[in-house]
Write a protein that holds these residues in place. Sequence first.
Motif, PDB file in Angstrom:
ATOM      1  N   MET A   6       0.849  -1.189   0.000  1.00 48.65           N
ATOM      2  CA  MET A   6       0.000   0.000   0.000  1.00 48.65           C
ATOM      3  C   MET A   6       0.890   1.248   0.000  1.00 48.65           C
ATOM      4  N   HIS A   7       0.590   2.171  -0.902  1.00 46.73           N
ATOM      5  CA  HIS A   7       1.413   3.374  -1.014  1.00 46.73           C
ATOM      6  C   HIS A   7       1.076   4.307   0.155  1.00 46.73           C
ATOM      7  N   THR A   8       2.062   4.552   1.008  1.00 48.69           N
ATOM      8  CA  THR A   8       1.814   5.296   2.246  1.00 48.69           C
ATOM      9  C   THR A   8       2.795   6.450   2.385  1.00 48.69           C
ATOM     10  N   ALA A   9       2.261   7.641   2.628  1.00 46.25           N
ATOM     11  CA  ALA A   9       3.109   8.815   2.887  1.00 46.25           C
ATOM     12  C   ALA A   9       3.272   8.949   4.399  1.00 46.25           C
ATOM     13  N   VAL A  10       4.519   8.837   4.852  1.00 48.77           N
ATOM     14  CA  VAL A  10       4.800   8.860   6.288  1.00 48.77           C
ATOM     15  C   VAL A  10       5.262  10.270   6.660  1.00 48.77           C
ATOM     16  N   PHE A  11       4.398  11.018   7.337  1.00 47.93           N
ATOM     17  CA  PHE A  11       4.735  12.402   7.705  1.00 47.93           C
ATOM     18  C   PHE A  11       5.523  12.438   9.015  1.00 47.93           C
ATOM     19  N   SER A  12       6.192  13.577   9.252  1.00 51.13           N
ATOM     20  CA  SER A  12       6.971  13.813  10.486  1.00 51.13           C
ATOM     21  C   SER A  12       8.017  12.725  10.720  1.00 51.13           C
ATOM     22  N   THR A  13       8.634  12.264   9.646  1.00 51.85           N
ATOM     23  CA  THR A  13       9.589  11.158   9.786  1.00 51.85           C
ATOM     24  C   THR A  13      10.903  11.631  10.394  1.00 51.85           C
ATOM     25  N   LYS A  14      11.328  10.953  11.437  1.00 51.26           N
ATOM     26  CA  LYS A  14      12.662  11.129  12.014  1.00 51.26           C
ATOM     27  C   LYS A  14      13.468   9.874  11.650  1.00 51.26           C
ATOM     28  N   PRO A  15      14.800   9.947  11.755  1.00 49.56           N
ATOM     29  CA  PRO A  15      15.596   8.771  11.384  1.00 49.56           C
ATOM     30  C   PRO A  15      15.163   7.504  12.119  1.00 49.56           C
ATOM     31  N   TYR A  16      14.791   7.653  13.406  1.00 50.47           N
ATOM     32  CA  TYR A  16      14.396   6.452  14.167  1.00 50.47           C
ATOM     33  C   TYR A  16      13.062   5.898  13.672  1.00 50.47           C
ATOM     34  N   ASP A  17      12.132   6.770  13.222  1.00 51.60           N
ATOM     35  CA  ASP A  17      10.853   6.269  12.676  1.00 51.60           C
ATOM     36  C   ASP A  17      11.137   5.410  11.444  1.00 51.60           C
ATOM     37  N   ARG A  18      11.993   5.957  10.589  1.00 53.23           N
ATOM     38  CA  ARG A  18      12.290   5.277   9.332  1.00 53.23           C
ATOM     39  C   ARG A  18      12.929   3.912   9.595  1.00 53.23           C
ATOM     40  N   ALA A  19      13.886   3.887  10.528  1.00 55.53           N
ATOM     41  CA  ALA A  19      14.601   2.634  10.820  1.00 55.53           C
ATOM     42  C   ALA A  19      13.632   1.563  11.315  1.00 55.53           C
ATOM     43  N   PHE A  20      12.766   1.915  12.261  1.00 56.84           N
ATOM     44  CA  PHE A  20      11.866   0.899  12.824  1.00 56.84           C
ATOM     45  C   PHE A  20      10.770   0.508  11.832  1.00 56.84           C
ATOM     46  N   LEU A  21      10.229   1.482  11.076  1.00 56.78           N
ATOM     47  CA  LEU A  21       9.171   1.144  10.104  1.00 56.78           C
ATOM     48  C   LEU A  21       9.734   0.297   8.972  1.00 56.78           C
ATOM     49  N   GLU A  22      10.945   0.629   8.505  1.00 55.67           N
ATOM     50  CA  GLU A  22      11.535  -0.184   7.425  1.00 55.67           C
ATOM     51  C   GLU A  22      11.812  -1.594   7.901  1.00 55.67           C
ATOM     52  N   ALA A  23      12.278  -1.735   9.125  1.00 52.80           N
ATOM     53  CA  ALA A  23      12.554  -3.078   9.647  1.00 52.80           C
ATOM     54  C   ALA A  23      11.268  -3.900   9.702  1.00 52.80           C
ATOM     55  N   ALA A  24      10.170  -3.281  10.180  1.00 56.89           N
ATOM     56  CA  ALA A  24       8.891  -4.017  10.265  1.00 56.89           C
ATOM     57  C   ALA A  24       8.359  -4.320   8.866  1.00 56.89           C
ATOM     58  N   ALA A  72      -2.174  22.009   6.637  1.00 61.38           N
ATOM     59  CA  ALA A  72      -2.871  22.433   5.415  1.00 61.38           C
ATOM     60  C   ALA A  72      -1.890  22.687   4.274  1.00 61.38           C
ATOM     61  N   ASP A  73      -0.727  23.275   4.590  1.00 56.87           N
ATOM     62  CA  ASP A  73       0.211  23.629   3.514  1.00 56.87           C
ATOM     63  C   ASP A  73       1.129  22.483   3.101  1.00 56.87           C
ATOM     64  N   THR A  74       1.019  21.326   3.745  1.00 55.70           N
ATOM     65  CA  THR A  74       1.868  20.191   3.340  1.00 55.70           C
ATOM     66  C   THR A  74       1.046  18.991   2.869  1.00 55.70           C
ATOM     67  N   ALA A  75      -0.298  19.114   2.942  1.00 61.13           N
ATOM     68  CA  ALA A  75      -1.153  17.971   2.600  1.00 61.13           C
ATOM     69  C   ALA A  75      -0.922  17.502   1.162  1.00 61.13           C
ATOM     70  N   ALA A  76      -0.532  18.442   0.276  1.00 63.70           N
ATOM     71  CA  ALA A  76      -0.323  18.074  -1.130  1.00 63.70           C
ATOM     72  C   ALA A  76       0.795  17.042  -1.291  1.00 63.70           C
ATOM     73  N   LEU A  77       1.679  16.937  -0.298  1.00 65.97           N
ATOM     74  CA  LEU A  77       2.773  15.962  -0.386  1.00 65.97           C
ATOM     75  C   LEU A  77       2.261  14.524  -0.336  1.00 65.97           C
ATOM     76  N   ALA A  78       0.987  14.357   0.040  1.00 66.06           N
ATOM     77  CA  ALA A  78       0.411  13.009   0.097  1.00 66.06           C
ATOM     78  C   ALA A  78      -0.077  12.551  -1.276  1.00 66.06           C
ATOM     79  N   ALA A  79       0.061  13.387  -2.303  1.00 62.94           N
ATOM     80  CA  ALA A  79      -0.453  13.040  -3.642  1.00 62.94           C
ATOM     81  C   ALA A  79       0.017  11.657  -4.056  1.00 62.94           C
ATOM     82  N   GLY A  80      -0.913  10.843  -4.496  1.00 64.87           N
ATOM     83  CA  GLY A  80      -0.569   9.502  -4.983  1.00 64.87           C
ATOM     84  C   GLY A  80      -0.588   8.441  -3.904  1.00 64.87           C
ATOM     85  N   ALA A  81      -0.723   8.849  -2.645  1.00 66.32           N
ATOM     86  CA  ALA A  81      -0.717   7.864  -1.559  1.00 66.32           C
ATOM     87  C   ALA A  81      -2.148   7.433  -1.222  1.00 66.32           C
TER      88      ALA A  81
END
Length: 336
Positions: free
Chosen positions: A1-19, A38-47
């Motif tokens: 499933m195409h998912t846009a992960v907002f507020s990503t910190k390096p530790y979020d990425r490491a644990f989510l990628e591992a899972a 409101a001004d960043t919602a467009a970054l979810a395009a395609g998700a």
Amino acid sequence: MHTAVFSTKPYDRAFLEAANHALAPGHDLRFIEVRLAADTAALAAGAEAVCLFVNDVADRAVLEALNAAGVRLIALRCAGFNNVDLVAAEELGIAVARVPAYSPEAVAEHTAALILTLNRKTHRAFNRVREGNFELDGLIGFDLKGRTVGVVGTGKIGLAFARIMRGFGCEVVGCDPFPSDEFTAIGARYASWDDVIETCDIISLHCPLTPKTHHLVNGAAIARMKQGVMLINTGRGALVDTAALIAGLKRGQIGHVGLDVYEEEGDLFFENLSDQIIQDDVFARLMTFPNVLVTGHQAFFTAEAMEAIASTTIANLTAFATTGTPAHPVSRALLA
Ligand code: NAI
């Protein structure tokens, strides 16, 4: 499933990628550093899904933008859900999922850490000793044994916290509209909100932030608390009216405050602002009190909790992709 992960910190990425790597095939995760607003919602395009954390904003306007972009699921990687307009999500047909429990002990143990630090002033002792200052003046604390601890919200975290405080020999008194037998089984007892705020030496907040609990601890409540009370909030910032808290600290009624959350934390927490001027004068005033200890929403932050958050989030995505319903849905009923 195409998912846009907002507020990503390096530790979020490491644990989510591992899972995610444990799945074959995994979900298509797109990591975005900025917060959802409101001004960043467009970054979810395609998700089809967005994965959010505590300070991402999913109000009606943002949800409408996400809906227009084709987003069908909001997968919160936290337990609280106060940052999502659940009514608007339901009306738009966007499912909402969360991680209902990952490590109640992580939050409960951090709560105990705040209490011990505030009481025995280990943070001040650490600095003094490193500078060769071995004076004890100003470091006096009190025995926890025999003190009365109020637990506001005796769900998963409140119960884990109550167990710890029982271990210290405290009398533990809870209030919760849905009392649990597990709480009384550990030798704790229930009382009314009024009793808790009027009789407890330490009051710790572990209920969700909802319209009903917004500013639960306000000026009127603080005025009825014991002189010198210790107030701890690891729940959500807006459970406490910060202006009233500061007034209570200034007149000396509140003896100690431990906060892991703050009502305007969205502009501060999770970022390194050490080279910047803090613009929030209320927060800056809080930092001037020697008896206030603030941590930046880190109570959840243990390796065990991060693993559980990541695996449950991936399970929510998988369940939604295969059945149309996430494993741990959030509904409007939770606001009751
Ligand atoms: P839970 O759902 O297991 O327990 C919450 C309890 O609060 C329930 O028993 C509920 O009946 C009770 N409650 C609701 N309204 C109340 C009121 N007005 N007065 C007293 N009790 C009330 O939730 P859990 O897992 O224990 O988490 C509690 C809160 O902790 C979450 O909603 C979240 O906001 C916060 N949290 C903070 C974290 C941090 O890192 N600082 C991490 C995880 C959660």
